[in-house]
Enzyme design. Structure first.
Site, PDB file in Angstrom:
ATOM      1  N   ASP A 190      32.523  50.426  38.483  1.00  0.00           N
ATOM      2  CA  ASP A 190      32.007  49.365  39.340  1.00  0.00           C
ATOM      3  C   ASP A 190      33.169  48.676  40.046  1.00  0.00           C
ATOM      4  OD1 ASP A 190      30.396  47.520  40.516  1.00  0.00           O
ATOM      5  OD2 ASP A 190      29.803  46.493  38.678  1.00  0.00           O
TER       6      ASP A 190
ATOM      7  N   ASP B  92      44.163  51.149  32.941  1.00  0.00           N
ATOM      8  CA  ASP B  92      45.000  50.104  33.561  1.00  0.00           C
ATOM      9  C   ASP B  92      46.074  50.706  34.452  1.00  0.00           C
ATOM     10  OD1 ASP B  92      46.352  51.051  31.316  1.00  0.00           O
ATOM     11  OD2 ASP B  92      46.092  49.189  30.188  1.00  0.00           O
TER      12      ASP B  92
END
Ligand code: NAD
Length: 478
Positions: A229, A205
């Protein structure tokens, strides 16, 4: 001469492929092309995989596949050809360089030059999903040691081959201690074999936030499938345009090269699409097949073209761009600059000959595995965990006892909070009493008793200790 397989794909695919192949030919790439049909036409002919059996044979024989984007028809039943190709051919590594072309292509990050190496076969993308109760569905996240070793080693070998200085690992192992924890652990192990390359780990994060804010502080990034991705699209976009990025999908035997964008059907047939993404894929292909000098020549001519302001509509900016080029004209401009180097952007110089050392995976000796309990997952529509515990305690034996119930991972019994929201999916953990060596018969007895008292067990998960170390997650709050 290397035989490669080419698919021109759908939408803008044929135009950008023709442009790319024209540049490769003009640069003297020593390739012979076998063309196959994949995508929309094949899907709509009733083949839900989008590719014919004979085409697979050609791809597997040639081992190198240059693929233009394809259109996956709307509606259910059509399988993504990209996902199928990656999985069938074992293309475990997805490599996506994202470099800014400042000041010729607008970006907030003028110094960005990173490569994302994404694991391509495992993680939540194995697509193993089940509905277990009225309210709860699950997707299994499978991470393997061989999978981690291959991708992490690939990232370090890539860094070494391309003279890059640092490899950063992104995981969420503060939460997923087993799966992401394994990836991080393997990263630390393999990093030790490359002392000349700096290594670091970021929790995904804050790492992603930092990547979006100051991408110039990163070099090579290696990460798991899902994170990779998402991040690789973010990285391509902030570098300037998704229309400029290519990617390589590398396996032990085969490899596939492509643009990262889709088939842009609305732009098809108008000679406006930017062929750069596919060209970047093709350049990676040339390096892969050992035609480094051709790759270098094309890349430098391409950089020179961009720098001289010959731009397709997607990167055209008034005041910066000099000429709005169509797909064909852009390719001609690159061809006209073959043999030239960029003057402001940094010219590329690729190392000659591949130094990638990818040893075959060696399985380690098995650990001592002890059964340490079982999680019985129960479909139950009640709300008070004490009530469920009372029913489940009737399954207790002298040897195995209920020790905990969680709901969505949060401990609700014993001593749960009344405020915790509960679904109809309960994880009920049974552990052996002290001194009892648990075995699978205990689990069979539990299941059989559960069935006889009407407890709806939807699945079990064995708890193991490997070499004496518990290898399962605790309940949140336990
Ligand atoms: P897209 O990438 O095709 O288009 C997104 C936007 O980018 C559009 O506005 C388009 O005009 C622009 N664009 C994309 N490539 C460009 C280029 N080379 N030059 C100039 N502009 C370009 O994404 P989408 O619209 O979401 O998807 C269209 C189709 O592509 C869908 O059927 C999707 O399934 C498919 N797709 C295929 C692949 C692949 O084959 N690898 C990847 C992504 C999407």
């Amino acid at each position: 001469m290397t035989r490669i397989t080419v698919a021109k794909g759908d939408g803008i695919g044929p135009e950008i492929m023709d442009a790319t192949l024209a540049i490769l030919k003009a640069a003297g790439a020593r390739i012979e092309v076998d063309e196959i049909e994949v995508g929309e036409k094949v899907y709509l002919s009733g083949n839900s995989s989008g590719i014919a059996r004979e085409s697979w044979d050609i791809i597997r024989r040639n081992k190198v596949f240059l693929k233009a984007p394809i259109t996956t028809p709307q509606g259910g039943g059509y399988k993504s050809l990209n996902v199928t190709t990656r999985k069938f051919l074992g293309l475990y590594s997805n490599v996506r360089p994202c470099q800014s072309l400042h000041p010729f292509v607008q970006t907030k990050h003028p110094k960005m030059d990173i490569v994302i190496v994404r694991e391509n076969e495992e993680d939540l993308y194995a697509g193993i999903e089940h509905q277990q109760t009225d309210e709860v569905v699950q997707c299994l996240k499978l991470i393997s040691r061989p999978g981690c070793e291959k991708i992490v080693r690939y990232a370090f070998e890539y860094a070494r081959q391309y003279g890059r200085k640092k490899v950063t690992c992104f995981t969420k192992d503060n939460i997923m201690k087993q799966t992401d924890g394994l990836f991080h652990q393997v990263f630390d192990e393999i990093a030790r074999e490359y002392p000349e390359i700096e290594n670091e780990h970021w929790i995904i994060d804050i790492g992603a936030a930092k990547l979006a804010d100051t991408p110039e502080t990163f070099d090579v990034i290696v990460t798991l499938n899902l994170y990779g991705d998402v991040l690789s699209d973010v990285a391509a976009q902030i570098a300037g345009s998704v229309g400029l990025a290519g990617s390589a999908n590398i396996g032990e035997e085969c490899a596939m090269f492509e643009a990262i964008h889709g088939s842009a059907p609305r732009r098809a047939g108008q000679n406006v699409a930017n062929p750069s993404g596919l060209l970047q894929g093709a350049i990676m292909m040339l390096i892969h097949i050992g035609q480094t000098e051709v790759a270098e020549n094309i890349q430098n001519a391409w950089l020179r073209t961009i720098e001289e302001g010959v731009h397709t509509y997607d990167i055209y900016t008034e005041g910066v761009s000099k000429q709005k080029a169509g797909t064909r004209e852009f390719a001609e401009a690159v061809i006209a600059r073959l043999g030239q180097k960029p003057q402001l952007l940094k010219p590329v110089a690729y190392a000659r000959g591949s130094v990638f050392q990818m040893p075959k995976y060696v399985r380690r000796p098995s650990a001592i595995k002890e059964l340490a309990g079982v999680d019985l997952f129960v479909h139950w529509g009640g709300t008070n965990p004490d009530e469920l515990a009372a029913r489940l305690e009737s399954l207790n034996t002298q040897e195995v006892k209920l020790s905990m119930i969680t709901n969505r991972g949060i401990k609700v019994w014993p001593e749960g909070f009344a405020e915790t929201f509960c679904t109809d999916h309960w994880r009920c953990r049974f552990k052996p009493v002290d001194g009892v060596a648990m075995n699978k018969q205990h689990i069979i007895q539990l299941l059989s008793k559960a069935e006889s008292v009407g407890v709806d067990a939807v699945k079990t998960e064995n708890l193991y200790a490997f070499d004496g170390k518990p290898a399962y997650s605790l309940g949140q709050g336990q």
